[in-house]
Design a protein around this motif. Structure first.
Motif, mmCIF file in Angstrom:
data_model
loop_
_atom_site.group_PDB
_atom_site.id
_atom_site.type_symbol
_atom_site.label_atom_id
_atom_site.label_comp_id
_atom_site.label_asym_id
_atom_site.label_seq_id
_atom_site.Cartn_x
_atom_site.Cartn_y
_atom_site.Cartn_z
ATOM 1 N N ARG A 156 0.851 -1.198 0.000
ATOM 2 C CA ARG A 156 0.000 0.000 0.000
ATOM 3 C C ARG A 156 0.882 1.241 0.000
ATOM 4 O O ARG A 156 2.021 1.213 0.493
ATOM 5 C CB ARG A 156 -0.918 0.024 1.231
ATOM 6 N N TRP B 64 0.669 5.750 0.456
ATOM 7 C CA TRP B 64 -0.026 7.005 0.707
ATOM 8 C C TRP B 64 0.882 8.148 0.268
ATOM 9 O O TRP B 64 2.051 8.221 0.666
ATOM 10 C CB TRP B 64 -0.352 7.163 2.191
ATOM 11 N N GLU C 236 -4.349 7.810 -0.028
ATOM 12 C CA GLU C 236 -3.903 6.505 -0.522
ATOM 13 C C GLU C 236 -4.033 6.463 -2.040
ATOM 14 O O GLU C 236 -5.050 6.865 -2.614
ATOM 15 C CB GLU C 236 -4.708 5.363 0.103
ATOM 16 N N HIS D 215 4.367 -1.153 3.280
ATOM 17 C CA HIS D 215 3.556 0.050 3.385
ATOM 18 C C HIS D 215 4.489 1.237 3.160
ATOM 19 O O HIS D 215 5.570 1.307 3.753
ATOM 20 C CB HIS D 215 2.883 0.152 4.756
#
Length: 436
Positions: free
Chosen positions: A100, A102, A107, A147
């Motif tokens: 993921r 951001w 995001e 992340h």
């Protein structure tokens, strides 16, 4: 000149002071309590920063879209991270279910091809390192998901090289997390072409290369940031808005339609690169400044030669160009230079002895109701008095409130590791922290 190794470009950062006056699109976050924390799992988290670079010999046009191989070499100045930078935190943990990312509090889709290209190449090199060293254990959580959280302390997509700093920071941080060393600029290039130049500090060339696989299309430091301490840089922020035509689509149209672009790449840039490198090495400001302005002008002429034409400059940009040339004409020498990337914001180069006076010139011809540190940010600027003769020789009507603010800076280092773990952008749960 040999390629600098990875270790030589590392500059340790003692702390990360986020400049609130420049941050755009702060975090709008999902509540943390709906996510499992990482406290019980083995995790690895690294935060790094990377700089903006401003090209003085421009890159415009690709010979290979997928690998991002340029049709000409380019040369840039890395700006100091005390004023302009991207900060990125990368974490790996076995509790993460998917990769993921951001960006500036939002995001984004991590399946974007350029993001995937950088992730894939870093993981490939990490696996190669594991295999070469005959290690049976997982290198830095190689099988784990990541992340990624990244912020800019300057306007994004406004012609201030945000993608260059962003992808350089991403690649550098991923490399630290996965233990990848060596030449990284070719990976950063696959995220954003100019990102390869943000992998080094000071004065950096991006070598065009000739190979189809792009392995010789690399960035190389020409001189470190300490080489020319007298050089000063001003960023005149005319607009922080997203530019109407992105660089990628603009380049594609230019390659297809501009005859000037082909002439520039083949007949003009090769000699300019040699002349510019020599000017930097000799600290020859006159040659450096004149080449910088000519190349900026030709780049934007190429945009006009594109069909339909592309307009990145506006009336304020044009007035800044007039002010610079009339200022130089008043003194009978080249004391100041401008360059514009794909946007209306000007980057001004000058020497320390002329710095304060030219800032006063900008304030006189582009007056603002905003005063003090809100208008001039970054390195301090001394007061200077303008002679009536100088004002008369420039002789332009002031354009009030057309420059949003000025960033005062200088050449700076390449990417660095943030040692203070309290500055991580991700919390213990692997989710973005809320920045107050």
């Amino acid at each position: 000149m040999g390629l600098p190794r990875f270790h030589t470009s590392v500059v340790r950062c003692a702390s990360l002071a986020v400049d609130h006056w420049l941050v755009f699109d702060w975090f709008k976050l999902i509540p943390h309590d709906c996510y499992k924390t990482m406290s019980d799992d083995k995790s690895n988290m690294v935060t790094c920063t990377a700089p903006v670079n401003i090209a003085v010999i421009k890159y415009w046009g690709k010979r290979n879209e997928e690998l991002i191989l340029p049709i000409n070499s380019s040369l840039s100045v890395t700006l100091h991270q005390d004023q302009l930078k991207t900060t990125t935190t990368v974490a790996t943990n076995r509790s993460f279910e998917e990769d993921r990312i951001w960006l500036n509090g939002k995001e984004e889709d991590i399946s974007h091809p350029r993001l995937q290209s950088c992730l894939r190449e870093i993981r490939r090199l990490a696996r190669k390192r594991r295999n070469d060293t005959h290690q049976s254990f997982d290198v830095a959580g190689l099988s784990q998901k990541v992340h990624i959280c990244s912020i800019n302390n300057f306007p994004t997509a406004a012609g201030l090289a945000s993608s260059a700093a962003g992808f350089a920071c991403l690649v550098y941080t991923l490399a630290r997390v996965f233990g990848v060393e060596g030449e990284l600029s070719a990976i950063a290039r696959q995220g954003s072409g100019s990102a390869c130049r943000s992998m080094y500090g000071g004065f950096v060339q991006w070598i065009q290369g000739e190979r189809d696989d792009g392995k010789d299309s690399l960035a190389q430091q020409v001189e470190p940031e300490s080489h020319w301490p007298e050089l000063r840089i001003l960023v005149l922020v005319v607009s922080a808005d997203r530019k109407p035509i992105g660089s990628t689509s603009g380049m594609q149209t230019s390659v297809k339609t501009s005859a000037l672009l082909k002439h520039r790449a083949e007949g003009v840039v090769p000699k300019r690169m040699g002349d510019m490198i020599e000017a930097v090495c000799q600290k020859d400001f006159t040659t450096f400044a004149e080449l910088t302005m000519k190349d900026s002008n030709q780049f934007h002429a190429t945009c006009l030669d594109t069909y339909p034409p592309i307009f990145y400059l506006n009336s304020v940009s044009q007035q800044i160009i007039n002010v610079v040339h009339r200022y130089n004409r008043h003194y009978g020498e080249t004391r100041v230079a401008y360059t514009f990337d794909a946007g209306p914001n000007a980057v001004i180069f000058t020497l320390e002895q002329h710095f304060s006076e030219f800032v006063q010139v900008v304030q006189h011809f582009f007056p603002s109701e905003i005063n003090g540190g809100k208008f001039i940010k970054g390195l301090p600027v001394d007061d200077a008095n303008l002679s009536e003769g100088l004002k008369q020789d420039i002789g332009l009507e002031p354009m009030p409130d057309r420059i949003s603010y000025i960033i005062s800076t200088k050449a700076g280092p390449g990417p660095c590791v943030v040692e203070d773990h309290s500055q991580h952008l991700l919390g213990s749960d692997g989710m973005p922290k809320k920045i107050l």
